[in-house]
Design a protein around this motif. Structure first.
Motif, PDB file in Angstrom:
ATOM      1  N   GLY A 145     149.729 -65.085 -13.998  1.00 29.22           N
ATOM      2  CA  GLY A 145     150.085 -64.755 -15.375  1.00 29.22           C
ATOM      3  C   GLY A 145     151.262 -63.808 -15.407  1.00 29.22           C
ATOM      4  O   GLY A 145     151.767 -63.361 -14.364  1.00 29.22           O
ATOM      5  N   VAL A 146     151.699 -63.491 -16.624  1.00 26.35           N
ATOM      6  CA  VAL A 146     152.858 -62.621 -16.809  1.00 26.35           C
ATOM      7  C   VAL A 146     152.513 -61.514 -17.798  1.00 26.35           C
ATOM      8  O   VAL A 146     151.439 -61.517 -18.414  1.00 26.35           O
ATOM      9  N   VAL A 147     153.448 -60.576 -17.950  1.00 25.96           N
ATOM     10  CA  VAL A 147     153.188 -59.375 -18.736  1.00 25.96           C
ATOM     11  C   VAL A 147     154.328 -59.116 -19.716  1.00 25.96           C
ATOM     12  O   VAL A 147     155.495 -59.356 -19.398  1.00 25.96           O
ATOM     13  N   CYS A 179     149.370 -64.366 -20.687  1.00 25.33           N
ATOM     14  CA  CYS A 179     150.407 -63.354 -20.895  1.00 25.33           C
ATOM     15  C   CYS A 179     149.739 -62.129 -21.501  1.00 25.33           C
ATOM     16  O   CYS A 179     149.162 -62.200 -22.588  1.00 25.33           O
ATOM     17  N   LEU A 180     149.812 -61.024 -20.798  1.00 22.73           N
ATOM     18  CA  LEU A 180     149.107 -59.803 -21.189  1.00 22.73           C
ATOM     19  C   LEU A 180     150.067 -58.792 -21.803  1.00 22.73           C
ATOM     20  O   LEU A 180     151.127 -58.508 -21.233  1.00 22.73           O
ATOM     21  N   ALA A 181     149.715 -58.253 -22.950  1.00 25.64           N
ATOM     22  CA  ALA A 181     150.453 -57.124 -23.527  1.00 25.64           C
ATOM     23  C   ALA A 181     149.973 -55.847 -22.856  1.00 25.64           C
ATOM     24  O   ALA A 181     148.770 -55.579 -22.798  1.00 25.64           O
ATOM     25  N   ILE A 184     154.646 -65.892 -26.162  1.00 19.16           N
ATOM     26  CA  ILE A 184     155.043 -66.332 -24.818  1.00 19.16           C
ATOM     27  C   ILE A 184     153.910 -67.113 -24.158  1.00 19.16           C
ATOM     28  O   ILE A 184     154.137 -68.141 -23.498  1.00 19.16           O
ATOM     29  N   GLU A 185     152.689 -66.645 -24.342  1.00 21.08           N
ATOM     30  CA  GLU A 185     151.542 -67.346 -23.766  1.00 21.08           C
ATOM     31  C   GLU A 185     151.449 -68.763 -24.322  1.00 21.08           C
ATOM     32  O   GLU A 185     151.208 -69.726 -23.575  1.00 21.08           O
TER      33      GLU A 185
END
Length: 542
Positions: free
Chosen positions: A77-79, A117-119, A109-110
């Motif tokens: 995943g991404v941030v 995608c984590l805030a 984005i997710e």
């Protein structure tokens, strides 16, 4: 909550570097790599990697955030990051705006990338400016805000704020702040939550994260304390680069400053010769490090220590070291797969100085997204604006110009006309007197000038008395302007920079947070133009 609304406002003042960057002005178009200003639809998802940080270093708002965090740390995943220093009672509205903006960008984005995608809210606990972060404004009806400040506990002056234990005096500050609020039935729980978070001996950062986590508990958000031991240890490789490659790092920072200057703007980050973007904590507080001739100093004129000894200490005493503002962005992206970061105007401006530093450290710069900016307009404020016949923008100086215009408009016409005529006659007669004295008794010219000044000084005193009488006669209108200005621009400052979210949570409860979440969702991927529509509470709301 009928009638409460959010009005989008420009994030940055026109003509500043942040506004020009985001509008694509030619003069600054080369300051940032093109990929950094992409829209959400163009942000690539090729940054996934396993993070060196353990899940125990994070604080999540709920199961949805925890699930995303697990995937992110595993390289799946991404941030999207944002952040702020820990602030007393959670800080002003802009802190909440940043967090909601990051959640909205992460959601978009997710949806586009099809991966978690984590805030993430980076809590910059390393900040040592206690006077900046340990003060808050309590609303005082009709009198503007009242500044409340928390003194640091003994021995913590000049040290990082985040790990500092809250002193006994925090109870008194909590009481004084909450006494200034008038909670509704739905808002009383938020006042109680504030009192539970800020108690003696709890760390400043822990209290801040509890408040922020409470505000954002309905959305997926993780928080990371920059002073957490695991974060400090994982930061050692970047810290060592900042020391061992200090010449290249300094050259990169100087290059960024010069690029901004050549484009016609003032650099946000000052260049200090031989200064590394690194601090060390010790007996003299948190001190910047200077590197030259293979020695490290805490002041430019000190003899210092051998560089290799300090590099070795990084491994065993990582907790002593912390990043300067310039190093924090590449550090975040070295520890986590950051695809985008949500920034305010000042941050956007100083990021324009960092591309060369990212390249030097071998870290890819993420996309930049501007945070949302709103003006909260309460129903009572809307009515005041209507009655006074002014707009919110008219009060941007705290209501000074509007009040002066009201005085001009409401002075008694006959008195004003008589006063103007008298001023003209006095001026004319003194000119005649000056001509006569010049011909007959030149030595009295200064006496005439003094008499003229005294005469007009007396008329000025009368005009001030007249204006005071006008304000008294029209006191209802002036009070309306003052109350509206105190709500929108307390002390002449935009409310987002000074008003606490608790001022609205006390009156409207969780419905205020729902309104912000809706506003962020509607404009989460927008720029700074403020073109999106206002967001209003539904008619059925309390």
């Amino acid at each position: 909550m009928r009638g409460l609304r959010l009005e989008p406002v420009p994030l940055a003042a026109p003509g500043g570097l942040a506004a020009d960057l985001l509008s694509g002005r030619d003069e600054c178009s080369d300051l940032l790599p093109r990929h950094t200003l992409r829209s959400v639809s163009d942000i690539p998802g090729d940054r996934m990697f396993q993070s060196p940080l353990p899940a125990s270093a994070f604080r999540c708002t709920g199961a949805a955030a925890e699930e995303r965090l697990t995937q992110v740390l595993a390289g799946n995943g991404v941030v999207v990051t944002t952040g702020q220093q820990p602030q007393l009672f959670g800080g002003p509205l802009l802190v909440l705006y940043k967090a909601f903006s990051a959640v909205a960008v992460a959601r978009d984005i997710e949806a586009r990338l099809g991966c978690p995608c984590l805030a993430l809210f980076w809590v910059a606990s390393d900040d040592h400016d206690w006077s900046e972060v340990a003060s808050i404004d309590a609303p005082v009806g009709g009198e503007g805000p009242r500044r409340l400040s928390l003194a640091p506990p003994p021995g913590w002056e000049g040290r990082s704020v985040g790990p500092a234990p809250l002193p006994e005096s925090v109870d008194q500050i909590v009481n004084r702040f909450t006494e200034a609020l008038v909670p509704s039935e739905s808002g009383a729980a938020w006042i109680a939550a504030l009192a539970r978070a800020y108690v003696p001996d709890r760390s400043f950062a822990e209290a801040f994260m509890e408040v922020l986590g409470g505000w954002l508990e309905a959305v997926p958000l993780a928080m990371l304390d920059s002073a957490h031991p695991e974060v400090r240890q994982a930061s050692v490789p970047i810290f060592r680069r900042a020391l061992d490659d200090h010449a290249a790092v300094e050259a990169a920072l100087l290059s960024g400053s010069m690029d901004v200057s050549r484009a016609g703007y003032r650099p946000q980050l000052s260049h200090l010769p031989d200064a590394a973007p690194l601090f060390r904590s010790g007996g003299r507080g948190r001190r910047r490090l200077y590197v030259s001739e293979a020695r490290v100093r805490e002041a430019p004129d000190e003899f210092g220590e051998p560089l290799h000894e300090v590099s070795a200490e990084l491994e065993s005493e990582a907790g002593l070291y912390s990043p300067a503002a310039a190093l924090r962005p590449p550090l975040e992206s070295s520890l986590l797969p950051v695809v985008a970061t949500v920034l305010g105007p000042g941050e956007i401006a100083y990021w324009a100085q960092l591309p060369a530093l990212f390249d030097t450290l071998g870290v890819r710069m993420p996309a930049i997204r501007p945070r949302q900016a709103w003006r909260v307009v309460e129903p009572s404020t809307s009515r005041l604006l209507d009655r006074a016949g002014v707009s919110a923008e008219d009060l941007s100086d705290g209501g000074t110009a509007v009040s002066e215009a009201l005085v001009e408009r409401h002075r008694p016409r006959r008195v004003e006309e008589a006063l103007l005529a008298l001023e003209e006659r006095v001026d004319s007669q003194f000119k005649t007197l000056e001509e006569a004295v010049q011909q007959e008794m030149p030595g009295l010219r200064s006496a005439v000038g003094k008499a003229r000044s005294q005469a007009f000084s007396g008329l000025a005193v009368f005009r001030r008395t007249l204006d005071a009488g006008t304000r008294e006669r029209e006191r209802v209108k002036f009070a309306q302007v003052r109350r509206a200005a105190d709500s929108l621009y307390p002390g002449g400052v935009p409310q987002e920079r000074i008003v606490s979210p608790f001022a609205y949570l006390a009156r409207y409860g969780t419905a205020f947070l729902d309104l912000l979440a809706a506003g962020a969702s509607d404009g989460g991927s927008s720029g700074i133009s403020g073109r999106q529509d206002s967001v209003a509470a539904p008619p059925s709301a309390e």
